[in-house]
Structures are given as C-alpha cells and as structure tokens.
Motif scaffolding. Structure first.
Motif, short mmCIF file in Angstrom:
data_model
loop_
_atom_site.label_atom_id
_atom_site.label_comp_id
_atom_site.label_asym_id
_atom_site.label_seq_id
_atom_site.Cartn_x
_atom_site.Cartn_y
_atom_site.Cartn_z
N THR A 179 0.94 -1.56 0.31
CA THR A 179 0.12 -0.07 -0.65
C THR A 179 1.02 1.23 0.50
O THR A 179 0.76 2.55 -0.85
CB THR A 179 -0.77 0.54 1.05
N LYS A 180 1.65 0.97 0.90
CA LYS A 180 3.06 2.49 0.59
C LYS A 180 3.77 2.91 -0.44
O LYS A 180 3.23 4.03 -1.20
CB LYS A 180 3.66 2.15 1.86
N SER A 181 3.79 1.36 -1.29
CA SER A 181 4.93 1.57 -2.38
C SER A 181 3.20 2.81 -3.59
O SER A 181 3.82 3.17 -3.95
CB SER A 181 5.35 0.44 -3.36
N GLY A 182 2.27 1.76 -3.72
CA GLY A 182 0.90 1.92 -4.63
C GLY A 182 0.88 3.78 -4.14
O GLY A 182 0.87 4.84 -5.08
N MET A 183 1.00 3.95 -3.12
CA MET A 183 0.66 5.71 -2.64
C MET A 183 1.59 6.51 -3.34
O MET A 183 1.00 7.37 -3.31
CB MET A 183 0.84 6.31 -1.04
N LEU A 184 3.12 5.90 -2.95
CA LEU A 184 4.30 6.92 -3.04
C LEU A 184 4.35 7.55 -4.75
O LEU A 184 4.67 7.97 -5.40
CB LEU A 184 5.59 6.27 -3.13
N ASN A 185 3.26 5.70 -5.46
CA ASN A 185 4.04 6.09 -7.42
C ASN A 185 2.35 7.19 -7.50
O ASN A 185 2.55 7.83 -8.87
CB ASN A 185 3.63 5.01 -7.44
N LEU A 186 1.37 6.93 -6.70
CA LEU A 186 0.24 8.58 -7.05
C LEU A 186 0.93 9.17 -7.40
O LEU A 186 -0.56 10.22 -8.72
CB LEU A 186 -1.02 8.56 -5.62
N GLY A 187 1.76 10.31 -6.43
CA GLY A 187 2.01 11.88 -7.05
C GLY A 187 2.42 11.56 -8.22
O GLY A 187 2.96 13.34 -8.32
N GLY A 188 3.15 10.94 -8.48
CA GLY A 188 4.94 11.36 -8.92
C GLY A 188 4.76 12.30 -10.78
O GLY A 188 4.59 13.03 -10.79
N PRO A 189 3.40 11.62 -11.50
CA PRO A 189 3.06 11.69 -12.22
C PRO A 189 2.33 13.49 -12.52
O PRO A 189 2.30 13.89 -13.40
CB PRO A 189 1.83 10.58 -13.23
N LEU A 190 1.47 13.57 -11.52
CA LEU A 190 0.62 15.20 -10.87
C LEU A 190 2.40 15.72 -11.50
O LEU A 190 2.30 17.27 -11.99
CB LEU A 190 0.01 14.83 -10.31
N ILE A 191 3.76 15.76 -10.31
CA ILE A 191 4.62 16.72 -9.93
C ILE A 191 4.76 16.77 -11.52
O ILE A 191 5.78 17.64 -11.54
CB ILE A 191 4.58 16.20 -9.33
N GLN A 192 5.27 15.34 -12.49
CA GLN A 192 6.02 15.67 -13.17
C GLN A 192 5.35 17.15 -14.84
O GLN A 192 6.40 17.21 -15.15
CB GLN A 192 6.70 14.70 -13.81
N SER A 193 4.33 16.48 -14.61
CA SER A 193 4.04 17.24 -15.87
C SER A 193 3.32 19.22 -15.28
O SER A 193 4.00 19.40 -16.57
CB SER A 193 1.81 16.37 -16.24
#
Length: 396
Positions: free
Chosen positions: A317-331
């Motif tokens: 669950t922790k891994s999935g949560m950390l991956n959630l915000g990546g595309p938003l901040i990159q874009s």
C-alpha cells in the motif's frame, strides 16, 4: 480509448523499451539479498549504492549539459550501454572493491540517461505540436514500466527458486542493451543543438549548466520541489531493510518476487488513478499522500512474526501511494521549465536527489546494522513533515 490519436505513432519506441526495461528488472526484489549472501553488512551495501549516487552527483550536470549541447538521443544510448556492460559483470566478480567500481560505472551511465530521456521525448512531442501528450507520456511511461515489472518479479521468483540470483543480473543488463538498440534505430531526434567544436561544446555546456542551476534556484516552485524531493529520498532510503524485514516476519526468500509483482500491479493502478486528481492542486494531493505513507510506515513498529501477510500489505500500500503523485508533479514542473534548459534542469533536480539518497542511504545502512530494519523503516517516515512543508510553499 487507451491511446490518443497518433500517440503510438510518436511514442511507441519509448513505450516498448520502457516495457522491456520493466520486464528486465527481475533483480530488483533480490539484489539486497544477493549482497547479503556474499557476506556484506547493510552499511557495506549502502556504500555500494552510495558509490553510484556520488558518481551521479558529480556527473549529473556535465552529462545533462552534454545532452543539451550535443544530442539527447545519443546521451541516452551511451548511458544505456555503460550500464548494460557494468551490470553484466556484477555476477562474475565477488571482490567488494570491483563491485564498487562497477556501481560507479552504473552511476555514470545513469547520469547520461537521466534528464536527457525526458527532454528527448518532450522536445519530440513539442516539435509535432502535441503538448497534449505530455501527461499521457508520464502516466503511461510509469505504467509500462510497472506492467513489465508485474511479470518480472514472478519470473525472477521462479528463476531464483530453480537456479540462482546471478542469472537475473544478465537479464537486467539485456534490458539496457535493448534500450540502446531501440533508441538508435527507431527514434528520430528533433532537437537541434548548435554545431560546436569539442572545446567550445564543453564551454557552452558548463555555461548552460550554470544558467540551468541558477534558474532552478531562482524559480521558487522548482526550488521548493527540489528540496521537498530531497526529503522524499530520505524516506525511500529507509526502505533499505524492507526485504530482510519481511523475511524476518516469515516470508520465503523467493516469495519476495510475488510481493514485488503485486506492488507493480498497485503502481499501475495508482498511475492511472492520478488522472482523478488533476482537478486538485498537486501540492495538496502530494501532502495527503505523504501523510498516509507516514502512518503506514509507523504502523510497521507493531508487526511481528508470523504476521508477514499484514506487513506485506502495508509495504504494498505504501508503494502504491508513493507512486500516485509522481505523474502529477512531473507534468506540472515541465510547464515551468524552459525547453532550452530542460535536460539540464531535470539533471539538476536528479543531482540533488542523488546526493540526498547517497547520504541518507549511508545513514540508513548504518542505522539498520545498529537498530534493525523495522525501526529504521518506521521512523524514516517522519521526514515527510518537512517534505509537506516545502510542497505547500509551491505555487499552483
């Protein structure tokens, strides 16, 4: 529709090599265990990892400037080949210092690829007037990597159970060779740098680096993102003991592949779920995600054998949560980065993360030897408060 109009026409080579790269990462669930089997301590392993980080810190700006001043395409190719050669020698040698040298090579190769890879794609899309595909690329690139990584740990678990961990290093190296082939023969570079002599090229590159660094400091949104990213790296460094921690709870060594496969499935889902949050401010989404991650990590203090299933669920669950915000901040960040310095600025951000990861990794390795994996993983989440502070200072 899964793909927008002409999306595959412009991006299929990148999606393909990302998929193969994901499939080749069979070593990921087992590399720490491999070095532990060689008799290395957690601190010695963290030194190996740090060598790559220090090298990346030293070479990040020069290689990023090389990509801006010469070729982003061939910067990626050179980096992939360096990593492929270094990785394939790791299972051949057992000497600690030779392995250190090989990891230094991977650090150099990584700096040739970081920054240049994203800039290569973005510039190609901009030249085709397809800025609408920016976020699609970031979302799907993460998903294609994760899709390959769904099956890689499963195959890795089978190979480890039947053969040994060593074979996984060769497969990992092949993934980088495949990247070099795909980029060389199936992609066209639309970025047109100035034609300069070698000496003039390096002068221009270092000047570009200085301007890129100055812009990263002056542009407050970029600066705060870099600082917040540093503390996120510290949180991730605390996960160095995850594999032995789960094994201490009762998980079988080869079953680590199953765990990483499930993590990949969750990461794919979270990448696509990030679309649901585009209407919200990126910094607020990231702050909520970090708070949840902190709570999950701290809860690991109360997990003991034989409850490895519960510990595994928390880690996934922790891994999935950390991956959630990546595309938003990159874009979002690519909207404030000028195209001319895109590779250099991305490299600057990567350089800061590499330095933070290096120092945090050394400290984490020392602390795991001293206090054990469980406590280090749990308390590393406390640095999330600082990351939230700096993300909240960003302007949306």
């Amino acid at each position: 529709m899964l793909f927008k109009k002409d999306e595959l026409k412009h991006l299929w080579p990148f999606y393909l090599y990302l998929l193969v790269s994901g499939l080749s990462t069979m070593i990921t669930p087992f590399y720490l265990l491999y070095f532990l089997h060689l008799g290395y301590s957690f601190f010695e392993i963290s030194v190996i990892m740090s060598c790559a980080g220090v090298t990346a810190f030293l070479f990040e700006i020069p290689t990023g400037a090389f990509a801006d001043g010469f070729s982003r395409k061939y910067s990626v190719v050179v980096g992939a080949l360096i990593i492929a050669i270094a990785v394939m020698f790791i299972p051949i040698v057992k000497n600690y210092y030779v392995i250190l040298l090989l990891y230094i090579m991977t650090g150099i190769g990584d700096t040739f690829m970081s920054g240049a890879q994203e800039a290569f794609v973005i510039d190609n899309l901009n030249s085709k007037k397809r800025k609408d595909l920016h976020q699609e690329y970031f979302i799907k690139s993460s998903s294609f990597l994760a899709l390959g990584a769904v099956f890689a740990p499963l195959l890795g678990a089978l190979l480890v159970k039947v053969y040994s961990i060593e074979i996984l290093w060769y497969i990992y190296g092949f993934g980088f060779f495949f990247t070099a082939i795909i980029i060389t023969f199936f992609t066209k570079e639309n970025f047109k740098p100035k034609k300069l002599k070698l000496l003039d090229l390096f002068k221009e590159s270092f000047q570009t680096s200085k301007i890129g660094i100055a812009f990263s400091i002056r542009q407050k949104t970029l600066f705060f993102s870099i600082v917040a990213g540093i503390f996120m790296c510290i949180i991730k460094a605390g996960a160095i003991g995850t594999q032995p921690f789960l094994i201490s709870l009762g998980l079988k060594e080869y079953q680590m592949g199953y765990v990483f496969s499930i993590i990949s499935v969750v990461c794919i889902a979270s990448s696509f779920a990030s679309r649901l949050f585009t209407r919200f401010k990126s910094k607020n989404v990231l702050s909520v995600v970090i708070l949840i991650v902190m709570g999950l990590l701290f809860s690991l203090l109360f997990i003991y054998p034989p409850f490895f299933i519960l510990g595994t669920i928390i880690i996934i669950t922790k891994s999935g949560m950390l991956n959630l915000g990546g595309p938003l901040i990159q874009s979002y960040l690519h909207q404030v980065i000028p195209g001319r310095f895109r590779a250099t600025i991305i490299s600057t951000m990567s350089m800061a993360n590499q330095l933070a990861s290096t120092l945090a990794g050394l400290l984490a390795g020392f602390c795991v030897d001293l206090f054990g994996p469980q406590r280090v993983i749990a308390f590393s989440g406390m640095f999330g408060f600082i990351a939230i502070f700096f993300y909240q200072k960003m302007k949306d």
